[in-house]
Design a protein around this motif. Structure first.
Motif, PDB file in Angstrom:
ATOM      1  N   ALA A 171       0.667  -1.199   0.382  1.00 34.15           N
ATOM      2  CA  ALA A 171       0.181  -0.161   0.160  1.00 34.15           C
ATOM      3  C   ALA A 171       0.952   1.126  -0.229  1.00 34.15           C
ATOM      4  CB  ALA A 171      -0.532   0.226   1.073  1.00 34.15           C
ATOM      5  N   ALA A 172       0.721   1.843  -1.056  1.00 27.69           N
ATOM      6  CA  ALA A 172       1.233   3.085  -0.645  1.00 27.69           C
ATOM      7  C   ALA A 172       1.277   4.192   0.119  1.00 27.69           C
ATOM      8  CB  ALA A 172       0.805   4.133  -1.832  1.00 27.69           C
ATOM      9  N   ASN A 173       1.867   5.294   0.597  1.00 32.19           N
ATOM     10  CA  ASN A 173       1.441   5.873   1.492  1.00 32.19           C
ATOM     11  C   ASN A 173       1.676   5.091   3.263  1.00 32.19           C
ATOM     12  OD1 ASN A 173       2.659   8.209   0.044  1.00 32.19           O
ATOM     13  ND2 ASN A 173       0.424   7.790  -0.168  1.00 32.19           N
ATOM     14  N   ARG A 174       2.175   3.991   3.405  1.00 37.65           N
ATOM     15  CA  ARG A 174       1.511   2.798   4.238  1.00 37.65           C
ATOM     16  C   ARG A 174       2.687   3.870   5.368  1.00 37.65           C
ATOM     17  NH1 ARG A 174       3.852  -1.112   6.732  1.00 37.65           N
ATOM     18  NH2 ARG A 174       4.684  -2.234   4.108  1.00 37.65           N
ATOM     19  N   LYS A 175       2.373   3.881   6.813  1.00 33.78           N
ATOM     20  CA  LYS A 175       3.204   4.370   7.979  1.00 33.78           C
ATOM     21  C   LYS A 175       3.443   3.340   8.664  1.00 33.78           C
ATOM     22  CE  LYS A 175      -0.130   3.979  11.645  1.00 33.78           C
ATOM     23  NZ  LYS A 175      -0.739   5.499  13.200  1.00 33.78           N
ATOM     24  N   ALA A 176       4.464   3.317   9.565  1.00 32.73           N
ATOM     25  CA  ALA A 176       5.018   2.584  10.355  1.00 32.73           C
ATOM     26  C   ALA A 176       3.918   1.822  11.526  1.00 32.73           C
ATOM     27  CB  ALA A 176       6.139   2.785  10.653  1.00 32.73           C
ATOM     28  N   TYR A 177       3.955   0.385  11.419  1.00 32.97           N
ATOM     29  CA  TYR A 177       2.700  -0.013  12.668  1.00 32.97           C
ATOM     30  C   TYR A 177       3.333  -0.439  13.962  1.00 32.97           C
ATOM     31  CZ  TYR A 177      -0.886   1.470   9.340  1.00 32.97           C
ATOM     32  OH  TYR A 177      -1.745   2.063   8.237  1.00 32.97           O
ATOM     33  N   SER A 178       3.019  -0.521  14.807  1.00 36.26           N
ATOM     34  CA  SER A 178       3.612  -1.079  15.934  1.00 36.26           C
ATOM     35  C   SER A 178       2.608  -2.392  16.176  1.00 36.26           C
ATOM     36  CB  SER A 178       2.957  -0.195  17.446  1.00 36.26           C
ATOM     37  OG  SER A 178       2.477  -0.071  17.501  1.00 36.26           O
ATOM     38  N   THR A 179       1.872  -2.591  15.180  1.00 37.80           N
ATOM     39  CA  THR A 179       1.026  -3.905  15.761  1.00 37.80           C
ATOM     40  C   THR A 179       0.571  -4.954  14.436  1.00 37.80           C
ATOM     41  OG1 THR A 179      -1.556  -3.095  15.461  1.00 37.80           O
ATOM     42  CG2 THR A 179      -0.130  -2.613  17.457  1.00 37.80           C
ATOM     43  N   VAL A 180       0.790  -5.569  14.319  1.00 32.30           N
ATOM     44  CA  VAL A 180       0.730  -5.990  13.162  1.00 32.30           C
ATOM     45  C   VAL A 180      -1.310  -6.558  13.243  1.00 32.30           C
ATOM     46  CG1 VAL A 180      -0.361  -8.548  11.921  1.00 32.30           C
ATOM     47  CG2 VAL A 180       1.704  -8.606  13.433  1.00 32.30           C
ATOM     48  N   GLU A 181      -2.301  -6.145  13.687  1.00 30.39           N
ATOM     49  CA  GLU A 181      -3.260  -5.701  13.623  1.00 30.39           C
ATOM     50  C   GLU A 181      -3.654  -4.926  12.691  1.00 30.39           C
ATOM     51  OE1 GLU A 181      -3.210  -8.475  17.501  1.00 30.39           O
ATOM     52  OE2 GLU A 181      -2.423  -7.047  16.334  1.00 30.39           O
ATOM     53  N   ASP A 182      -3.146  -3.661  12.777  1.00 33.20           N
ATOM     54  CA  ASP A 182      -3.193  -2.159  12.497  1.00 33.20           C
ATOM     55  C   ASP A 182      -2.415  -2.366  11.153  1.00 33.20           C
ATOM     56  OD1 ASP A 182      -5.014  -1.041  14.473  1.00 33.20           O
ATOM     57  OD2 ASP A 182      -2.485  -0.210  15.092  1.00 33.20           O
ATOM     58  N   LEU A 183      -1.341  -2.796  10.191  1.00 31.41           N
ATOM     59  CA  LEU A 183      -0.850  -3.117   9.625  1.00 31.41           C
ATOM     60  C   LEU A 183      -2.074  -3.993   8.252  1.00 31.41           C
ATOM     61  CD1 LEU A 183       2.886  -4.501   8.466  1.00 31.41           C
ATOM     62  CD2 LEU A 183       1.427  -5.044   7.116  1.00 31.41           C
TER      63      LEU A 183
END
Length: 482
Positions: A171-183
């Motif tokens: 996904a373009a512009n995906r931020k860095a996520y701290s949880t797998v669920e949010d990613l």
């Protein structure tokens, strides 16, 4: 040129300001020591992205600790009677952006697997489905491919084409996520981890026969489980049955080796990490050799499910266990009569099996054919294969090698995930993602996310990164935005 008197005045003024604590002097950026546990594709990708995402304002000293005497983790090779074959992660998809980019960047050759080999589905007593052997000429091969396609459609129907052939993880512009669920939610794939593959396919209109035969054969080969595994992992398994699958010439481990060298990371082989403790913003890695390494951040790039690493303070991980795959390599000749066949020439190159207690193995495949009576085979099974069974499966065995792989998590919906950050500080866990799907590509994707998360937190938000993939260009630009 400044007059001597003026320079003296400036020096006196600077000394006065220093004494008063008011002078501004250039800051020397502290070097952050990042320690990576594991040299498989997750650890190697971590080193690569750390080196190429960081800048002069956040200099890094990267160290990788590997308990074995070679890099690559589960991308391993085996030597069978003088020929080397993949023993672990063996195939990649043509739409895998990270691994395709890595091989291009490192100058590695990709070898495409042949998709014209005959295959059959064995239920313990008979072949419920079997394709024709490809012909020798180009014309006869095309005719055979057409007849095989018609045979598949005749047995499984047009709903077969509703099966997924690709899972969109990017996904373009995906931020860095701290949880797998949010990613996973960011790419609309989280729900697929909460239901079984069978439920997902039934909802898509696929028949029970497709699921119990074709789908089950594929998931048993790729993940050692039937169609009751979680939906995302199952969809990824189905992608691993498509066309134009490839591997790295000389072994997929060469990707990890090349990325580590590209990152100029310090590599320590035969160094097992036995404990990790933290105090005063530092981590102490205790090694089996007795050495202790100090680190500003630690990235765990190996599954902790069976690793005996102690943590102080303790960490919490959800229950998860690894699915063991027993791999048996045989140089010799298969026994056609075991499969009720008259000759070895009529035996499929790949035999997949249905989910039934009557079948003591998962699959048998021909890795290389030297001549009509001499071949190299790979046998997958859920349990160790006895000599008695091998003597039934093979009419001759010249060489046999057995391996027990803790290959991937046992996928079970609904999946529960560990966090990418294990302690709220700088202890990171790439393999938290692995019970969503376990592949070389998803390990690289999870590593890229963790690296951006680490750098943004280590720089207190001053270093911003964008999700990108490695490419090769005339100016040696290392990545492009998605």
């Amino acid at each position: 040129m400044m007059p001597m008197a003026s320079r003296k005045s400036v020096l006196l003024l600077l000394l006065l300001l220093l004494e008063l604590g008011l002078a501004v002097v250039p800051a020397i950026c502290a070097v952050h020591r990042v320690c990576i546990v594991g040299s498989g594709i997750a650890g190697a990708s971590t080193a690569f992205f750390l080196r190429n995402y960081s800048d002069s304002n956040l200099p890094l000293d990267i160290h990788i600790f590997e308990q074995r005497d070679v890099v690559g983790g589960r991308m391993a090779m085996v030597d069978l009677a003088g020929d080397k074959f993949e023993a672990g992660a063996s195939i990649l998809h043509p739409k895998n952006l990270y691994t395709v980019g890595f091989t291009d960047l490192l100058g590695l050759k990709r070898v495409t697997e042949s998709d014209s080999s005959a295959f059959g589905f064995w239920d313990g007593e008979k072949f419920v489905f079997r394709t024709l052997q490809p012909g020798c000429s180009v014309f006869s091969k095309k005719i055979t491919d057409l007849l095989n396609t018609l045979a598949v459609v005749w047995r499984y129907g047009l709903s077969l084409f509703q099966m997924r052939s690709h899972v969109q993880l990017y996904a373009a512009n995906r931020k860095a996520y701290s949880t797998v669920e949010d990613l996973l939610r960011s790419v609309e794939l989280y729900d697929a981890t909460q239901h079984t593959l069978a439920d997902e396919l039934i909802a898509e209109g696929l028949s029970a026969q497709i699921i119990n035969e074709l789908v089950t054969v594929i998931t048993r080969i790729n993940y050692g489980q039937n169609a009751t595994l979680s939906g995302l992992a199952g969809s990824v398994a189905l992608c691993g049955s498509g066309a134009d699958l490839w591997a790295v010439a000389g072994g997929n481990w060469r990707m990890a080796d090349g990325l580590i060298k590209y990152a100029n990371a310090s590599l320590y082989l035969n160094e097992k990490v036995v404990s990790i403790s933290s105090a005063k913003n530092l981590y102490n890695l205790s090694l089996a050799s007795g050495e202790v390494e100090n680190c500003d951040a630690v990235v765990i790039a190996t599954p902790l499910d069976e690793e005996k690493i102690s943590f102080d303070p303790p960490i919490h991980l959800p229950d998860r266990h690894m699915q063991h795959t027993f791999v048996t390599f045989v140089r010799g000749l298969a026994n056609a009569s075991y499969f009720n066949l008259e000759s070895i020439s009529s035996m499929p190159d790949l035999i997949g099996t249905l989910e039934t207690s009557a079948v003591p193995f998962t699959s048998i495949s021909v890795l290389k054919s030297y001549n009509d009576s001499d071949k190299a085979y790979k046998v997958f099974s859920r349990n160790a294969v006895s000599d008695d069974l091998l003597d039934l499966l093979f009419s001759r065995r010249d060489s046999t090698i057995r391996l027990d792989w803790a290959a991937y998590p046992h996928f079970k919906a609904p999946e529960h995930f560990a966090s990418f950050i294990l302690d709220g500080q700088h202890l990171y866990y790439i393999n938290a993602f692995e019970n969503a799907a376990s592949t070389i590509e998803t390990s690289a994707l999870a590593a890229e996310n963790v690296v951006r998360l680490l750098l943004e937190r280590l720089s207190h938000g001053s270093l911003k990164t964008k999700v990108s993939i490695p490419v090769v260009s005339s100016d040696r630009k290392l990545y492009k935005d998605l």
